[in-house]
Scaffold this motif. Structure first.
Motif, PDB file in Angstrom:
ATOM      1  N   ALA A 456       1.037  -1.239  -0.236  1.00 49.47           N
ATOM      2  CA  ALA A 456       0.159  -0.331  -0.280  1.00 49.47           C
ATOM      3  C   ALA A 456       0.834   1.201  -0.010  1.00 49.47           C
ATOM      4  CB  ALA A 456      -1.093  -0.480   1.382  1.00 49.47           C
ATOM      5  N   SER A 458       3.948   1.511  -1.255  1.00 52.21           N
ATOM      6  CA  SER A 458       4.730   1.490  -2.256  1.00 52.21           C
ATOM      7  C   SER A 458       3.647   2.336  -3.296  1.00 52.21           C
ATOM      8  CB  SER A 458       5.102   0.067  -2.953  1.00 52.21           C
ATOM      9  OG  SER A 458       4.212  -0.545  -3.012  1.00 52.21           O
ATOM     10  N   LEU A 459       2.415   2.142  -3.154  1.00 51.37           N
ATOM     11  CA  LEU A 459       1.946   2.750  -4.438  1.00 51.37           C
ATOM     12  C   LEU A 459       1.409   4.213  -4.130  1.00 51.37           C
ATOM     13  CD1 LEU A 459      -0.437  -0.898  -4.768  1.00 51.37           C
ATOM     14  CD2 LEU A 459       0.773   0.427  -6.613  1.00 51.37           C
ATOM     15  N   GLY A 460       1.398   4.406  -2.690  1.00 57.11           N
ATOM     16  CA  GLY A 460       1.067   5.733  -2.788  1.00 57.11           C
ATOM     17  C   GLY A 460       0.682   6.141  -1.583  1.00 57.11           C
ATOM     18  N   ALA A 461       0.045   4.976  -0.505  1.00 59.17           N
ATOM     19  CA  ALA A 461      -1.301   5.680   0.451  1.00 59.17           C
ATOM     20  C   ALA A 461      -0.427   5.724   1.613  1.00 59.17           C
ATOM     21  CB  ALA A 461      -1.378   3.748   0.710  1.00 59.17           C
ATOM     22  N   ARG A 469      -7.006   1.906   4.571  1.00 61.06           N
ATOM     23  CA  ARG A 469      -7.986   0.935   3.109  1.00 61.06           C
ATOM     24  C   ARG A 469      -7.491  -0.188   3.229  1.00 61.06           C
ATOM     25  NH1 ARG A 469      -6.163   4.027  -1.547  1.00 61.06           N
ATOM     26  NH2 ARG A 469      -7.420   2.388  -3.280  1.00 61.06           N
TER      27      ARG A 469
ATOM     28  N   GLY B 100      -3.449   2.129  -5.844  1.00 64.08           N
ATOM     29  CA  GLY B 100      -2.816   3.635  -6.201  1.00 64.08           C
ATOM     30  C   GLY B 100      -2.939   4.599  -7.323  1.00 64.08           C
ATOM     31  N   ARG B 148      -0.790  -3.605 -11.448  1.00 63.13           N
ATOM     32  CA  ARG B 148      -0.564  -2.267 -10.211  1.00 63.13           C
ATOM     33  C   ARG B 148       0.064  -1.726  -9.641  1.00 63.13           C
ATOM     34  NH1 ARG B 148      -2.003  -5.552  -4.171  1.00 63.13           N
ATOM     35  NH2 ARG B 148       0.688  -5.266  -4.279  1.00 63.13           N
ATOM     36  N   ALA B 149       2.172  -3.130  -9.468  1.00 63.27           N
ATOM     37  CA  ALA B 149       3.064  -2.003  -9.780  1.00 63.27           C
ATOM     38  C   ALA B 149       3.281  -0.595 -10.488  1.00 63.27           C
ATOM     39  CB  ALA B 149       4.455  -2.573 -10.005  1.00 63.27           C
ATOM     40  N   PRO B 152       0.175   3.724 -11.252  1.00 63.55           N
ATOM     41  CA  PRO B 152       0.319   4.149 -10.490  1.00 63.55           C
ATOM     42  C   PRO B 152       1.645   4.903 -11.703  1.00 63.55           C
ATOM     43  CG  PRO B 152       0.553   3.440  -9.567  1.00 63.55           C
ATOM     44  CD  PRO B 152       0.734   2.609 -10.513  1.00 63.55           C
TER      45      PRO B 152
END
Lengths: 545, 328
Positions: A456, A458-461, A469, B100, B148-149, B152
């Protein structure tokens, strides 16, 4: 100067540790200081009644363990190892006493086996007796209730232990020449010892803290919990404090002794085993007998629930000497919801249980979030111990301790007068709920894959978004399980409530007590049914998630 | 080559004894770099330092000249594919990929939904949006993690042992597909592996790590032909390590340790003498274990019929690499 994440975490841990210490340890410390009263100690030591109550608490607890084990362990073997018609249904029914809040179970017993209960009336009618054939009172009555409500722990723990057992180990013992009894004694029992020890600990602690049964059935027979409340109601506060500290000491010594017997779970170390094959009972006669005995037992277990339901349908003043009530109607339930004074306890219990459960869940979540990055082998964190501590002490102890702590106005020492306010009882529920929510939520956190939170991030959360989330949705089952158990414990609580309630927040259990006092049995039973149904519903919801 | 991702003197101390770094790396835009090393060499730690899950004790990480050393993981715009993929079990494929993108991904036809569809098309999973992640095969899960990676549009892609969770029969094909995909996207990529074949096949350059230190960062050819250290020479590919008379006989200088690849040794009429002790047949060739007269054992790769067990042979090296004896 900026604060690094590590410093922020350390600050968070410190703040939570202090808050929990204030809730859990501080009242006990105040209690202990209060017990240093020479006169009260002298009274306690020289009064034979006090020693009698202490001795009664201990032997009742030990006897409860023996009785509950004597019923629960054989039942567990029966249901886990043998197969007979109706095994599945019965196996579920047999855990029924668990959904009966302790106090409700006690009044159900009163209606069923009490001197004017159904069974006594039936015996009276059959033999044409003038008077009730018995009085349900004293140690025997208490043990009857304890055996009924606590064998479930032995039953469930032993079944869980047996289910983990590797069947090939038993076959190995038999191949080495051990007979059935030798196998049981030398292999099976040692292997399920941790389960038995866990159940022993749970039953001992529950029986030691039990209040409802001794309060209702004790009569002149006193145990420590009832002795403490009696002293408090008599206004002998110093004596009540000394008694409370003595009870706490007994609980801690008992816990320490029983923990030593628990040992390590060797089954875990040996890895997974093959599940045992249930043996069908072959001989038709024996099978029929076992089945009949099983169903008879189930009916016996269901009787208190049924009794409660029936009594709740009896309008006030319509049932005098008949064996069965002549009139049944829903009038008690109508009165419950129509009369504001009757509805109020229901609403009080509901909001206090909800608020205390939410608070205990929030504290457990904060603890889990702060402790989640710790390596598994690290020493036990003070926060974990603080969350678990209230479990080690009977409810009466915490009730008296909180009453002592919050009867003084001294903001500098973090004490305010809460006695007489509606806030104290829910606060006590929070303390009592901490071990329940703490255990469930911390276990939930342990099962979380740390990589999910990193994914999460690393995906910007950010921290909060990742928590909302990812962590929170994944913790839902743990929160539901811990929350539902905590909610029903608070909803049905009697032991803490009787010490700390005020008129404005009187809970259901207290209202049941006052209804009984004015002989409004139907109203009392109706409250009991509502508690029972609410508990079953909440537990069902919690288990399904 | 202009440096796109710069790692300078990065250091992380674990216990008193275990230190990773200082490590310095310069990686060009669009380059694929493998971090190769045995377990405990610090390769995963370096990847986690780059992702921001660990904080370095010293050193600097910069992308396009922007210092991100102190930035939290969420602020780096680095994509990461985890070893066990770390797909969110409570979300479906589409929601995972949309995580993301700052949206839920549920809205049909919205900008988020079209980006999710785009990312899934990239990994050949068109129409998989509403599938629960538990129902996917291992290979599909890996591709969802990749989508998924990448969704974004991160600046750098980090992969932790990307193929270790796959069936061995799937690995080679997946490796080629993965390389083609990364090249198509053109993203700067670092991945961790302990398998030399994977590193050589997937990486433009390979960084060999040992005991927390960077031994060499070079192309696969260079690593194999011109290893900078004795460790690289022996860790990458098969190698005979010889000392003493055998080393001198094969062309080493006095006191030098000599590394010779089995395929660089051959049987001749005159050379270093020995006796064939074992023969292992692999099809196109055979490996012969030769015991030299000085007792040293080494491996020769030759034609299947080149020698028999027990036969006396003479060995010469077509190419050897000499190293100064490491101080121990």
């Amino acid at each position: 100067m900026s604060v690094t994440p590590r410093q922020r975490r350390a600050l968070g841990e410190l703040a939570l540790t202090l808050l929990l210490a204030w809730l859990v340890v501080y009242p006990i410390a105040i209690l202990t200081l209060g017990a240093a009263d020479r006169e009260a100690i002298h009274t306690f030591v020289t009064h034979p009644g006090e020693w009698g109550a202490l001795w009664a608490s201990i032997w009742i607890s030990v006897a409860s363990v023996v009785l509950a084990g004597g019923i629960g362990i054989p039942l567990a073997f029966l249901f886990e190892w043998l197969d007979f018609p109706g095994r599945r249904t019965l196996g579920t029914l047999i855990a029924l006493p668990a959904v009966l809040p302790p106090f409700v179970g006690v009044i159900a017993f009163l209606f069923l086996y009490g001197e004017s209960g159904f069974v006594a009336r039936a015996v009276q009618a059959v033999f044409g007796l003038e008077q009730s054939p018995w009085r349900l009172q004293g140690a025997g009555a208490i043990l009857l209730v304890h055996a009924y409500s606590m064998y479930v722990y032995f039953y469930l723990f032993t079944r869980a232990g047996l289910a983990k057992l590797d069947w090939s180990m038993l076959e190995a013992a038999q191949a080495l020449g051990a007979g059935r009894w030798a196998t049981l004694r030398r292999v099976t029992l040692p292997l399920i010892r941790p389960s038995l020890a866990g159940a022993t600990l749970l039953v001992f602690m529950t029986a030691l803290g039990s209040f409802s049964a001794p309060y209702v059935f004790g009569g002149g027979f006193r145990v420590m919990t009832t002795q403490i409340v009696a002293s408090k109601l008599n206004g002998e506060l110093a004596l009540a404090t000394v008694e409370t500290v003595v009870l706490a000491l007994v609980a801690i010594i008992g816990l320490a002794l029983l923990r030593r017997g628990e040992g390590d779970d060797v089954l875990v170390a040996l890895g997974k085993g093959t599940a045992p094959r249930r043996r069908p009972i072959r001989r038709a006669g024996v099978r029929g007998l076992a089945t009949a005995a099983g169903w008879l037992f189930a009916v016996l277990l269901l009787l208190p629930h049924l009794t409660l339901g029936l009594v709740s349908l009896v309008p006030y003043g319509t049932w005098t000497t008949e064996t069965l009530p002549p009139v049944v109607s829903l009038v008690n339930y109508q009165r419950l919801f129509a009369e504001p004074a009757r509805l109020e306890p229901l609403l009080n219990s509901a909001w206090m249980a909800a608020a205390s459960t939410l608070a205990a869940l929030a504290l457990a979540l904060a603890a889990g979030e702060l402790l989640r990055r710790r390596s598994p082998g690290a020493w036990r964190h003070p926060i974990e111990s603080l969350l678990a501590l209230p479990w080690a002490l009977p409810g009466t102890v915490f009730a008296i301790a909180l009453a002592a702590t919050f009867s003084v106005h001294s903001p500098l020492t973090l004490r305010w007068v809460l006695v007489g306010s509606v806030a104290l009882l829910p606060l006590a529920y929070v303390v009592r709920n901490l071990p329940i929510t703490g255990r469930a939520v911390l276990a939930g956190f342990r099962q979380l894959d740390p990589a999910l939170e990193e994914a999460a991030a690393s995906l910007g959360a950010g921290r909060w978004a990742a928590f909302r989330r990812v962590t929170l949705p994944l913790l839902t089952p743990a929160l539901a399980a811990g929350g539902s158990l905590a909610f029903i414990a608070a909803l049905g609580d009697f032991v803490t409530s009787i010490v700390l309630y005020t008129y404005d927040n009187r809970p259901i259990s207290i209202e049941i007590m006052s209804s009984l006092r004015v002989s409004e049995l139907g109203i009392a039973a109706a409250f009991g049914v509502i508690l029972m149904v609410a508990s079953a519903l909440v537990l069902g919801v919690g288990a399904r998630r | 080559m202009t440096v796109f991702l710069e790692v300078a003197e990065l250091t992380k101390q674990w216990a008193h004894t275990v230190t990773v770094g200082p490590v310095s790396l310069g990686i060009g835009r669009g380059e694929i770099v493998a971090l190769l090393g045995p377990s405990g060499s610090g390769k995963t730690t370096i990847l986690r330092l780059l992702a921001g899950f660990e904080t370095p004790d010293a050193g600097r990480i910069a992308v396009e000249g922007e210092d991100v050393t102190a930035a939290p993981p969420a602020g780096r715009r680095f994509g990461m594919v985890f070893q066990h993929y770390a797909l969110f079990p409570h979300l479906d494929v589409g929601e995972n990929v949309a995580f993301g993108l700052g949206g839920r991904g549920k809205g049909e036809g919205g900008p988020v939904a079209s980006k999710v569809a785009e990312a899934l098309a990239l990994v050949d999973l068109v129409g998989f949006e509403r599938r629960p992640v538990q129902e996917l095969s291992g290979g599909q899960q890996q591709r969802v993690a990749l989508a998924r990676a990448l969704a974004p549009e991160p600046r750098v892609l980090l992969l932790d042992e990307p193929l270790s969770n796959l069936d061995p029969t799937l690995r080679e094909r997946t490796r080629r597909e993965l390389r083609a995909l990364i090249q198509r996207v053109g993203i700067t990529t670092l991945f961790v592996t302990h398998e030399q074949e994977e590193a050589f096949d997937l990486g433009d350059r390979v960084a060999v790590l040992n005991a927390g230190k960077l031994e060499q960062l070079a192309t696969p050819d260079e690593l194999y032909e011109r290893p900078a250290t004795l460790f690289v020479a022996t860790f990458v590919g098969r190698a005979n390590v010889l000392r003493g008379p055998a080393a001198r006989a094969l062309g080493g200088r006095d006191g030098e340790v000599v590394v010779v690849r089995p395929e660089r040794l051959r049987f001749t009429d005159a050379g270093f003498p020995g006796i064939v002790r074992e023969r292992r047949y692999t099809g196109p060739a055979a490996f012969y274990v030769v015991e030299g007269d000085d007792g040293a054992r080494f491996e020769v790769q030759a034609e299947p019929g080149a020698a028999r067990v027990g036969e006396r042979v003479y060995v010469q090296a077509a190419r050897m690499i000499g190293f100064a004896e490491p101080a121990s």
